[in-house]
Design an enzyme around this catalytic site. Sequence first.
Site, PDB file in Angstrom:
ATOM      1  N   GLY A 159      21.663 -21.207 -46.508  1.00  0.00           N
ATOM      2  CA  GLY A 159      22.513 -22.344 -46.447  1.00  0.00           C
ATOM      3  C   GLY A 159      23.984 -21.938 -46.009  1.00  0.00           C
ATOM      4  O   GLY A 159      24.379 -21.095 -46.495  1.00  0.00           O
ATOM      5  N   SER A 160      24.661 -23.042 -45.387  1.00  0.00           N
ATOM      6  CA  SER A 160      25.914 -22.909 -45.095  1.00  0.00           C
ATOM      7  C   SER A 160      26.980 -24.042 -44.855  1.00  0.00           C
ATOM      8  O   SER A 160      27.718 -24.190 -44.044  1.00  0.00           O
ATOM      9  CB  SER A 160      25.897 -21.983 -43.435  1.00  0.00           C
ATOM     10  N   GLY A 161      26.552 -25.314 -45.723  1.00  0.00           N
ATOM     11  CA  GLY A 161      27.284 -25.995 -45.768  1.00  0.00           C
ATOM     12  C   GLY A 161      28.526 -25.944 -46.632  1.00  0.00           C
ATOM     13  O   GLY A 161      29.058 -24.616 -46.564  1.00  0.00           O
ATOM     14  N   ASN A 162      29.294 -26.921 -46.836  1.00  0.00           N
ATOM     15  CA  ASN A 162      30.492 -26.576 -47.567  1.00  0.00           C
ATOM     16  C   ASN A 162      30.379 -25.733 -49.012  1.00  0.00           C
ATOM     17  O   ASN A 162      31.088 -24.892 -49.102  1.00  0.00           O
ATOM     18  CB  ASN A 162      31.193 -27.907 -48.093  1.00  0.00           C
ATOM     19  N   LYS A 215      22.756 -36.097 -62.072  1.00  0.00           N
ATOM     20  CA  LYS A 215      24.372 -36.762 -62.114  1.00  0.00           C
ATOM     21  C   LYS A 215      24.716 -37.157 -60.933  1.00  0.00           C
ATOM     22  O   LYS A 215      25.446 -38.146 -60.869  1.00  0.00           O
ATOM     23  CB  LYS A 215      25.123 -35.321 -62.535  1.00  0.00           C
TER      24      LYS A 215
END
Length: 355
Positions: A11-14, A209
């Site tokens: 994964g490479s999102g924020n 949450k």
Amino acid sequence: MLSSKKIAIVGSGNWGSTIAGHVGEKVLQLQDEYDQRIVMWCKEEILDDGSKLTEVINEKHENTKYLPNKILPENVLAVPDLDEAVKDADILIFVIPHQFVKQTCEELKSKVKQDAFAITLIKGFYVDEETNELLLVSEIIKSTLNIPCLSMMGANIAKEVADKVFCEATVGSRDNRHSEIVRQLIDRPYFRVRFYPDVEIIEILGALKNVIAMCAGFADGLKAGFNTRAAILRLGFREMINFCRLHAKESSPDIYLESCGIADLIASALGGRNYNGAKKMAETNRSLEDIEKEDLNGQLLQGPGTAKEAYTFLKGKNLLDQFPVFRDAYLICQGEVEPKQLLENLTHHPEYSEK
């Protein structure tokens, strides 16, 4: 001589880019134990200027789309090929939207080292269509890849972690050796970790949450008072605990007071992505899909998907009336009721009927 352990970030999102940078810096201090290159799987995207995202990350050492203005260590390498990214990895850190977990794991089937282990930072879950039971990301990773999977959740807003602002996280692990490795890679003076054996409960809390944070956003967008917004958080947190207990009994009630519990909810309800998206929906009557596209740079909100899964799970158990905050969150996301219905229904919450 033992070979150094290799780490892959799926994964490479924020958040994915942030944790890649965090671990990338840490392994430089542990050169005898870990491969110095952190491989980060980056699903290829073409940016507005025609450049490839992976090339930009590797040349500028910055994820200009999902984590702009934050420099990544030079030992973080973005790779667009999933198989190549996880090849020979000893530790796999999963940080992708939960909607893509099943597909990603299927693609990785039989391609991961048998003695590897994973840790999920993914906030979301599925409901099994046949059994109507929860199907957690850690369970999907474990059963599909046939490797152990830990979980890590907490009040970890990516930008603040990237800025090295103090935070903490809760790790779910039942293996002391894996716990020590995670401590080595994650724990730093500005990022402290605590361990519990409750892999599943930690993971469920991290997903739920986002739904309650959306409810806080709806309330803020409707200009509800602080007292009302506090009540939503309290009632929502109570529903989170009760929801977890439908799946498993916690090792200690203290876990709900950890970063994965109340702290993560507070941080997300003060200004997280799901909170902001819900607030804009209540203020403007725009759809969440439009807000994702126009305001969030294409990043997906995790709250609506989790709200749907939670609603399906509770409906199958005939428990929707016992979880009205979760029920109303889903109906609002679907456009079936207006956000103001959440506020109007608070006074009828079943907790007020308890002696």
